[in-house]
Design a protein around this motif. Structure first.
Motif, PDB file in Angstrom:
ATOM      1  N   PRO A 173     -26.532  71.439  15.637  1.00 47.01           N
ATOM      2  CA  PRO A 173     -25.882  70.358  14.707  1.00 47.01           C
ATOM      3  C   PRO A 173     -24.832  71.381  13.962  1.00 47.01           C
ATOM      4  CG  PRO A 173     -28.226  70.561  14.230  1.00 47.01           C
ATOM      5  CD  PRO A 173     -27.892  71.087  15.507  1.00 47.01           C
ATOM      6  N   SER A 174     -23.642  70.677  13.810  1.00 43.93           N
ATOM      7  CA  SER A 174     -22.578  71.297  12.849  1.00 43.93           C
ATOM      8  C   SER A 174     -22.920  71.644  11.748  1.00 43.93           C
ATOM      9  CB  SER A 174     -21.402  70.243  13.067  1.00 43.93           C
ATOM     10  OG  SER A 174     -20.466  70.814  11.999  1.00 43.93           O
ATOM     11  N   ALA A 175     -22.645  72.690  10.979  1.00 46.82           N
ATOM     12  CA  ALA A 175     -22.783  73.061   9.530  1.00 46.82           C
ATOM     13  C   ALA A 175     -22.010  72.374   8.636  1.00 46.82           C
ATOM     14  CB  ALA A 175     -22.763  74.696   9.612  1.00 46.82           C
ATOM     15  N   ARG A 176     -21.059  71.531   9.128  1.00 43.65           N
ATOM     16  CA  ARG A 176     -20.138  70.650   8.470  1.00 43.65           C
ATOM     17  C   ARG A 176     -20.990  69.334   7.801  1.00 43.65           C
ATOM     18  NH1 ARG A 176     -14.142  69.971   9.187  1.00 43.65           N
ATOM     19  NH2 ARG A 176     -14.502  68.266   8.077  1.00 43.65           N
ATOM     20  N   VAL A 177     -20.507  69.123   6.535  1.00 42.17           N
ATOM     21  CA  VAL A 177     -21.219  67.890   6.054  1.00 42.17           C
ATOM     22  C   VAL A 177     -20.218  66.879   6.434  1.00 42.17           C
ATOM     23  CG1 VAL A 177     -21.803  66.616   3.856  1.00 42.17           C
ATOM     24  CG2 VAL A 177     -22.116  69.388   4.248  1.00 42.17           C
ATOM     25  N   SER A 178     -20.841  65.816   6.935  1.00 38.78           N
ATOM     26  CA  SER A 178     -19.866  64.629   7.250  1.00 38.78           C
ATOM     27  C   SER A 178     -19.441  63.731   5.764  1.00 38.78           C
ATOM     28  CB  SER A 178     -20.478  63.621   8.037  1.00 38.78           C
ATOM     29  OG  SER A 178     -21.578  63.049   7.366  1.00 38.78           O
ATOM     30  N   ARG A 179     -18.451  63.429   6.167  1.00 34.93           N
ATOM     31  CA  ARG A 179     -17.560  62.589   4.987  1.00 34.93           C
ATOM     32  C   ARG A 179     -18.764  61.466   4.405  1.00 34.93           C
ATOM     33  NH1 ARG A 179     -11.761  60.210   4.649  1.00 34.93           N
ATOM     34  NH2 ARG A 179     -11.917  58.975   2.348  1.00 34.93           N
ATOM     35  N   GLU A 180     -19.238  60.738   5.351  1.00 29.66           N
ATOM     36  CA  GLU A 180     -20.291  59.840   4.872  1.00 29.66           C
ATOM     37  C   GLU A 180     -21.432  60.181   4.301  1.00 29.66           C
ATOM     38  OE1 GLU A 180     -23.456  57.267   7.165  1.00 29.66           O
ATOM     39  OE2 GLU A 180     -21.554  56.852   8.082  1.00 29.66           O
ATOM     40  N   SER A 181     -22.020  61.396   4.417  1.00 26.28           N
ATOM     41  CA  SER A 181     -22.965  62.222   3.694  1.00 26.28           C
ATOM     42  C   SER A 181     -22.366  62.514   2.125  1.00 26.28           C
ATOM     43  CB  SER A 181     -23.299  63.388   4.648  1.00 26.28           C
ATOM     44  OG  SER A 181     -24.016  62.919   5.720  1.00 26.28           O
ATOM     45  N   ALA A 182     -21.259  63.087   2.407  1.00 26.25           N
ATOM     46  CA  ALA A 182     -20.559  63.451   1.061  1.00 26.25           C
ATOM     47  C   ALA A 182     -20.614  62.402  -0.062  1.00 26.25           C
ATOM     48  CB  ALA A 182     -19.473  64.239   1.274  1.00 26.25           C
ATOM     49  N   LEU A 183     -20.038  61.289   0.642  1.00 25.71           N
ATOM     50  CA  LEU A 183     -19.732  60.094  -0.291  1.00 25.71           C
ATOM     51  C   LEU A 183     -21.154  59.501  -0.826  1.00 25.71           C
ATOM     52  CD1 LEU A 183     -16.771  58.087   1.509  1.00 25.71           C
ATOM     53  CD2 LEU A 183     -16.804  59.308  -0.411  1.00 25.71           C
ATOM     54  N   ARG A 184     -22.109  59.745   0.173  1.00 26.03           N
ATOM     55  CA  ARG A 184     -23.331  59.239  -0.248  1.00 26.03           C
ATOM     56  C   ARG A 184     -24.024  59.999  -1.401  1.00 26.03           C
ATOM     57  NH1 ARG A 184     -26.724  58.791   4.829  1.00 26.03           N
ATOM     58  NH2 ARG A 184     -25.724  56.604   4.643  1.00 26.03           N
ATOM     59  N   ALA A 185     -23.718  61.393  -1.213  1.00 23.70           N
ATOM     60  CA  ALA A 185     -24.362  62.425  -2.096  1.00 23.70           C
ATOM     61  C   ALA A 185     -23.641  62.200  -3.669  1.00 23.70           C
ATOM     62  CB  ALA A 185     -24.041  63.734  -1.872  1.00 23.70           C
ATOM     63  N   VAL A 186     -22.354  61.996  -3.503  1.00 30.21           N
ATOM     64  CA  VAL A 186     -21.735  61.572  -4.729  1.00 30.21           C
ATOM     65  C   VAL A 186     -22.178  60.328  -5.239  1.00 30.21           C
ATOM     66  CG1 VAL A 186     -19.414  61.078  -5.537  1.00 30.21           C
ATOM     67  CG2 VAL A 186     -19.703  62.965  -3.944  1.00 30.21           C
ATOM     68  N   ALA A 187     -22.187  59.259  -4.777  1.00 26.65           N
ATOM     69  CA  ALA A 187     -22.783  57.996  -5.114  1.00 26.65           C
ATOM     70  C   ALA A 187     -24.144  57.972  -5.685  1.00 26.65           C
ATOM     71  CB  ALA A 187     -22.825  56.906  -4.060  1.00 26.65           C
ATOM     72  N   VAL A 188     -25.300  58.844  -4.978  1.00 24.21           N
ATOM     73  CA  VAL A 188     -26.366  58.864  -5.629  1.00 24.21           C
ATOM     74  C   VAL A 188     -26.317  59.564  -6.890  1.00 24.21           C
ATOM     75  CG1 VAL A 188     -28.616  60.079  -5.227  1.00 24.21           C
ATOM     76  CG2 VAL A 188     -27.675  58.669  -3.460  1.00 24.21           C
ATOM     77  N   THR A 189     -25.443  60.609  -7.120  1.00 31.58           N
ATOM     78  CA  THR A 189     -25.303  61.483  -7.976  1.00 31.58           C
ATOM     79  C   THR A 189     -24.686  60.781  -9.114  1.00 31.58           C
ATOM     80  OG1 THR A 189     -24.843  63.434  -6.947  1.00 31.58           O
ATOM     81  CG2 THR A 189     -24.302  63.597  -9.189  1.00 31.58           C
ATOM     82  N   LEU A 190     -23.707  59.692  -9.069  1.00 32.34           N
ATOM     83  CA  LEU A 190     -23.079  59.027 -10.172  1.00 32.34           C
ATOM     84  C   LEU A 190     -24.187  58.120 -10.582  1.00 32.34           C
ATOM     85  CD1 LEU A 190     -19.599  58.582  -8.745  1.00 32.34           C
ATOM     86  CD2 LEU A 190     -20.241  59.800 -10.661  1.00 32.34           C
TER      87      LEU A 190
END
Length: 76
Positions: free
Chosen positions: A2-19
């Motif tokens: 798997p790629s080491a890059r974080v997908s845009r969907e995962s990043a948005l989910r992490a930001v939403a959980v943090t908020l």
């Protein structure tokens, strides 16, 4: 592999959980629950004595009042 890059969907989910977590934490910190007294107020003082457990109805020992009859003269 798997790629080491974080997908845009995962990043948005992490930001939403943090908020959401930050909003809940802030709401809990600003709650009035923390300022409420932890000791409840005392119970009111009883002014009368208790009657005890319920009792079955008792038979009256007093005699009934006598009844009177009125006779009116001249009526049938």
């Amino acid at each position: 592999m798997p790629s080491a890059r974080v997908s845009r969907e995962s990043a948005l989910r992490a930001v939403a959980v943090t908020l959401i977590t930050a909003a809940i934490t802030l709401a809990a910190a600003c709650s009035d629950e923390d300022t409420v007294d932890t000791i409840p107020p005392p119970w009111p003082v009883r002014t009368t004595t208790p009657d005890g457990p319920p009792q079955p109805p008792s038979v009256s020992t007093t005699t009934p009042a006598p009844t009177s009859t009125i006779t009116v003269v001249g009526t049938t």
